[in-house]
Scaffold this motif. Structure first.
Motif, PDB file in Angstrom:
ATOM      1  N   SER A  62       0.841  -1.215   0.000  1.00 49.42           N
ATOM      2  CA  SER A  62       0.000   0.000   0.000  1.00 49.42           C
ATOM      3  C   SER A  62       0.876   1.265   0.000  1.00 49.42           C
ATOM      4  O   SER A  62       0.522   2.275  -0.602  1.00 49.42           O
ATOM      5  CB  SER A  62      -0.947  -0.007   1.203  1.00 49.42           C
ATOM      6  OG  SER A  62      -0.244   0.332   2.375  1.00 49.42           O
ATOM      7  N   PHE A  76       2.091   2.213  -3.394  1.00 47.14           N
ATOM      8  CA  PHE A  76       1.048   2.884  -4.202  1.00 47.14           C
ATOM      9  C   PHE A  76       0.927   4.349  -3.776  1.00 47.14           C
ATOM     10  O   PHE A  76       0.694   5.232  -4.590  1.00 47.14           O
ATOM     11  CB  PHE A  76      -0.313   2.207  -4.000  1.00 47.14           C
ATOM     12  CG  PHE A  76      -0.480   0.921  -4.772  1.00 47.14           C
ATOM     13  CD1 PHE A  76      -0.572   0.951  -6.162  1.00 47.14           C
ATOM     14  CD2 PHE A  76      -0.551  -0.301  -4.132  1.00 47.14           C
ATOM     15  CE1 PHE A  76      -0.741  -0.231  -6.886  1.00 47.14           C
ATOM     16  CE2 PHE A  76      -0.714  -1.479  -4.845  1.00 47.14           C
ATOM     17  CZ  PHE A  76      -0.815  -1.445  -6.232  1.00 47.14           C
ATOM     18  N   GLU A  77       1.079   4.547  -2.465  1.00 49.53           N
ATOM     19  CA  GLU A  77       0.789   5.860  -1.890  1.00 49.53           C
ATOM     20  C   GLU A  77       1.807   6.926  -2.291  1.00 49.53           C
ATOM     21  O   GLU A  77       1.418   8.043  -2.689  1.00 49.53           O
ATOM     22  CB  GLU A  77       0.715   5.742  -0.372  1.00 49.53           C
ATOM     23  CG  GLU A  77       0.022   6.936   0.261  1.00 49.53           C
ATOM     24  CD  GLU A  77      -0.080   6.795   1.768  1.00 49.53           C
ATOM     25  OE1 GLU A  77      -0.406   5.698   2.227  1.00 49.53           O
ATOM     26  OE2 GLU A  77       0.175   7.789   2.456  1.00 49.53           O
ATOM     27  N   LYS A  80       1.540   7.989  -5.868  1.00 47.74           N
ATOM     28  CA  LYS A  80       0.254   8.689  -6.054  1.00 47.74           C
ATOM     29  C   LYS A  80       0.365  10.131  -5.556  1.00 47.74           C
ATOM     30  O   LYS A  80      -0.087  11.070  -6.213  1.00 47.74           O
ATOM     31  CB  LYS A  80      -0.824   7.931  -5.281  1.00 47.74           C
ATOM     32  CG  LYS A  80      -2.247   8.376  -5.587  1.00 47.74           C
ATOM     33  CD  LYS A  80      -3.233   7.624  -4.704  1.00 47.74           C
ATOM     34  CE  LYS A  80      -4.525   8.419  -4.616  1.00 47.74           C
ATOM     35  NZ  LYS A  80      -5.272   8.101  -3.415  1.00 47.74           N
ATOM     36  N   GLU A  81       1.003  10.296  -4.398  1.00 47.49           N
ATOM     37  CA  GLU A  81       1.170  11.647  -3.828  1.00 47.49           C
ATOM     38  C   GLU A  81       2.061  12.500  -4.724  1.00 47.49           C
ATOM     39  O   GLU A  81       1.866  13.704  -4.855  1.00 47.49           O
ATOM     40  CB  GLU A  81       1.756  11.555  -2.417  1.00 47.49           C
ATOM     41  CG  GLU A  81       0.707  11.148  -1.393  1.00 47.49           C
ATOM     42  CD  GLU A  81       1.179  11.273   0.040  1.00 47.49           C
ATOM     43  OE1 GLU A  81       2.329  11.680   0.275  1.00 47.49           O
ATOM     44  OE2 GLU A  81       0.381  10.952   0.938  1.00 47.49           O
ATOM     45  N   ARG A 134       2.362  12.090  -7.993  1.00 48.72           N
ATOM     46  CA  ARG A 134       1.599  12.351  -9.224  1.00 48.72           C
ATOM     47  C   ARG A 134       0.552  13.438  -9.008  1.00 48.72           C
ATOM     48  O   ARG A 134       0.362  14.316  -9.836  1.00 48.72           O
ATOM     49  CB  ARG A 134       0.946  11.043  -9.684  1.00 48.72           C
ATOM     50  CG  ARG A 134       0.117  11.163 -10.954  1.00 48.72           C
ATOM     51  CD  ARG A 134      -0.232   9.802 -11.536  1.00 48.72           C
ATOM     52  NE  ARG A 134      -0.624   8.808 -10.545  1.00 48.72           N
ATOM     53  CZ  ARG A 134      -1.844   8.683 -10.025  1.00 48.72           C
ATOM     54  NH1 ARG A 134      -2.796   9.501 -10.390  1.00 48.72           N
ATOM     55  NH2 ARG A 134      -2.099   7.746  -9.142  1.00 48.72           N
ATOM     56  N   GLU A 135      -0.135  13.343  -7.871  1.00 46.64           N
ATOM     57  CA  GLU A 135      -1.240  14.281  -7.617  1.00 46.64           C
ATOM     58  C   GLU A 135      -0.764  15.612  -7.043  1.00 46.64           C
ATOM     59  O   GLU A 135      -1.577  16.487  -6.749  1.00 46.64           O
ATOM     60  CB  GLU A 135      -2.255  13.633  -6.667  1.00 46.64           C
ATOM     61  CG  GLU A 135      -3.014  12.495  -7.330  1.00 46.64           C
ATOM     62  CD  GLU A 135      -3.962  11.786  -6.383  1.00 46.64           C
ATOM     63  OE1 GLU A 135      -3.916  12.071  -5.160  1.00 46.64           O
ATOM     64  OE2 GLU A 135      -4.728  10.928  -6.862  1.00 46.64           O
ATOM     65  N   GLU A 187       5.060   4.130 -10.837  1.00 49.86           N
ATOM     66  CA  GLU A 187       3.930   3.711  -9.996  1.00 49.86           C
ATOM     67  C   GLU A 187       3.448   2.285 -10.281  1.00 49.86           C
ATOM     68  O   GLU A 187       3.107   1.539  -9.361  1.00 49.86           O
ATOM     69  CB  GLU A 187       2.774   4.694 -10.220  1.00 49.86           C
ATOM     70  CG  GLU A 187       1.681   4.592  -9.203  1.00 49.86           C
ATOM     71  CD  GLU A 187       0.591   5.630  -9.443  1.00 49.86           C
ATOM     72  OE1 GLU A 187       0.801   6.555 -10.220  1.00 49.86           O
ATOM     73  OE2 GLU A 187      -0.475   5.483  -8.824  1.00 49.86           O
TER      74      GLU A 187
END
Lengths: 243, 320
Positions: free
Chosen positions: A68, A71-72, A75-76, A78-79, A161
């Protein structure tokens, strides 16, 4: 230090506030309890099976928590959440260490819940007290989260990712089989981890006690390896262009 | 970017410290978990125990589908057991239930498995496994290796300690030694009963030398009485039965054993039945016996109570 705890708490809150986590823990405990029905098929080994199943599920839970994390972080990144956090007086190293620490706490809470639940089920099923070795092996599963989380952070920073979680799983999976490299210094235990140092599932079943000195030293190894993986991740992360 | 050298230093120091610690831990792990080095090298993320649990249940299921374990399927059974041993060498059931299933179809493989179990550090206190190994070696192996079987039985005896349920292990040990003696000493002409007597007498002599009269070994592992076994062996050698005719050599040897071991035990030299003070003839076979336990008073000469009472119950004379 406060910044690290803030990042860490964000990570563990993200996971621990999800109801599905507790549902999965419950499912794991149901599986542990179901081992008692294998008395005929295992020819009387249901007690041993229950101990082992609880440890296997705990290890899988620890592995999922690490996944997890992989993934996190991307993601952070990317966003743009990471760039917002890093615009504050927060170093990139602190960000990574906070993520790792958050992952360890999340894993520790989940694994501890599974372990306590398993102990309760075992006690209810067989009316026996929990042995020291059983406690030690569950503790070692939790302690294995230290190097595993560091690996998760390293691959989350190092790889894209999509690939990061896969590579993390593969590396963690094979990190239990690096014993054959034991004769090669630096490579064994230094560059390539040996997670089998935390693996005593058979000991729990056969009640062969693990020296507390060993538990202490293996924790120290986990911390040293995490420092290695995290500093490598930091070198890469320092050079990374974050949008 | 300016922090990079610090990270590099941490990286190098942490790497060196990790490798030193890992090597030390690896050695430590093998000291209290020696079976780790014998485990299968398959990369299964340390789930060896779980894999063995699953494989064990699959084996139980597979065995349930077979009518019997014979030449047609013994190879598959052995392979499955070998896989289990590589995953969890400490699992007692592999040897006690698994290996014994194929003891008739493939005794050599069974003995191989049981020998591995005998050398297993975790199972070092298990006395049943070496007993089974000796049993298979004696009864199923072709040709039987009685010498090796006796070694296994001896290992079992030492491990069983004072377990009273293990008396048959002691019997098996002496039987194996006797059969080995018959196999090697042609002068015995296949006389297993005489061989057993010789083995038991040899053991008695060893115990005498070690100062442990009446017990099998000086380590105190077995407290069963050797004399009882000797009496039974003497009876077997001296008294004819449906399948045995006493030989002159056997009788001679038995007399020698009686004179040395039972010189004060007062047993009949013909049938080994014990006799009481004052008896002139054996109540079992009628053989003339040396009289003992009489009153010292020449006028009395009647049997003393228990043969050794300090005063005569008939005349009151003091005996010592």
């Amino acid at each position: 230090m406060n910044e690290i705890i803030t990042i860490a708490s964000g990570t563990w809150k993200n996971v621990l506030r999800m109801k599905v986590v507790y549902f999965l823990i419950l499912c794991a405990l149901v599986l542990v309890a179901s081992a008692i029905n294998y008395d005929v098929l295992s020819m009387g080994l249901q007690k041993e099976l229950m101990i082992d199943v609880s440890l296997v599920l705990n290890s899988i839970a620890a592995m999922l928590v690490v996944i997890s994390l992989t993934f996190e972080i991307p993601k952070e990144l990317r966003e743009g959440v990471a760039s917002t956090l890093l615009s504050k007086p927060l170093g990139r190293f602190q960000y990574l260490i906070g993520k790792m620490f958050g992952c360890i706490v999340t894993g520790a809470v989940i694994c501890a819940l599974i372990a306590v639940g398993s102990f309760f089920i075992f006690n209810m099923s067989f009316g026996e007290r929990i042995g020291v070795t059983m406690f030690q092996t569950h503790l070692l599963v939790i302690l294995a989260l230290i190097p595993m989380s560091a690996l998760g952070v390293l691959f989350a920073v190092l790889l894209p990712e999509v690939i990061a979680p896969i590579i993390t799983v593969v590396v963690v999976w094979f990190a239990f089989s690096t014993k054959f490299l034991a004769g090669i210094p630096v490579l064994y235990g230094g560059i390539l981890p040996d997670l089998d140092l935390f693996n005593f599932r058979a000991n729990a079943v056969y009640q062969v006690q693990i020296p507390w000195m060993y538990v202490l030293l293996v924790t120290l190894w986990g911390i040293c390896y995490a420092a290695f993986a995290l500093s490598l991740a930091s070198i890469v992360f320092e050079r990374k262009d974050i949008k | 970017m300016k922090r990079t050298p610090i990270y590099v230093i941490i990286l190098v120091v942490a790497c060196v410290a990790s490798t030193i610690l890992a090597m030390k831990l690896n050695t430590m792990q093998h000291s209290f978990c020696p079976e780790k080095k014998d485990l299968s090298g398959s990369p299964i993320a340390g789930f060896h125990k779980f894999a063995s649990d699953v494989k064990w249940m699959r084996l139980v299921n597979y065995l349930g589908s077979l009518n019997t374990v014979d030449e047609s399927n013994v190879k598959q059974v052995a392979e499955r057991l070998e896989e289990l041993m590589k995953l969890d060498p400490n699992l007692e059931k592999i040897y006690k239930d698994g290996a014994l299933i194929m003891s008739i179809a493939d005794p050599d493989k069974t003995i191989e498995f049981l020998t591995t179990a005998c050398n297993n550090q975790y199972l070092k206190n298990n006395w049943q496994i070496p007993f089974y190994a000796g049993y298979v070696m004696m009864h199923n192996a072709k040709p039987a290796n009685y010498e090796k079987a006796a070694e296994f039985f001896e290992m079992s005896m030492k491990r069983s300690g004072s377990d009273t349920g293990a008396s048959y292990v002691v019997s098996s040990f002496f039987r194996a030694k006797a059969k080995d003696m018959v196999q090697k000493d042609k002068s015995l002409k296949g006389d297993e009963k005489l061989a057993l007597l010789k083995v038991l007498y040899g053991e008695w002599e060893n115990n005498q030398k070690m100062g442990a009269e009446g017990s099998y070994r000086n380590d105190g592992a077995n407290t069963q009485n050797l004399n009882d076994r000797l009496i039974k062996a003497l009876k077997d050698v001296k008294v004819a039965s449906e399948d045995y005719k006493p030989t002159s050599d056997g009788k001679k040897y038995a007399d020698m054993v009686i004179s040395k071991v039972f010189d004060k035990a007062h047993i009949c030299s013909n049938c080994t039945a014990p006799y009481d003070a004052g008896e002139k003839y054996c109540s079992s076979c009628g053989t003339s016996l040396p009289v003992w336990g009489l009153c010292k008073n020449q006028a009395c000469k009647k049997p003393l109570k228990n043969g050794n009472a300090p005063f005569c119950i008939h005349c009151g004379a003091k005996q010592k």
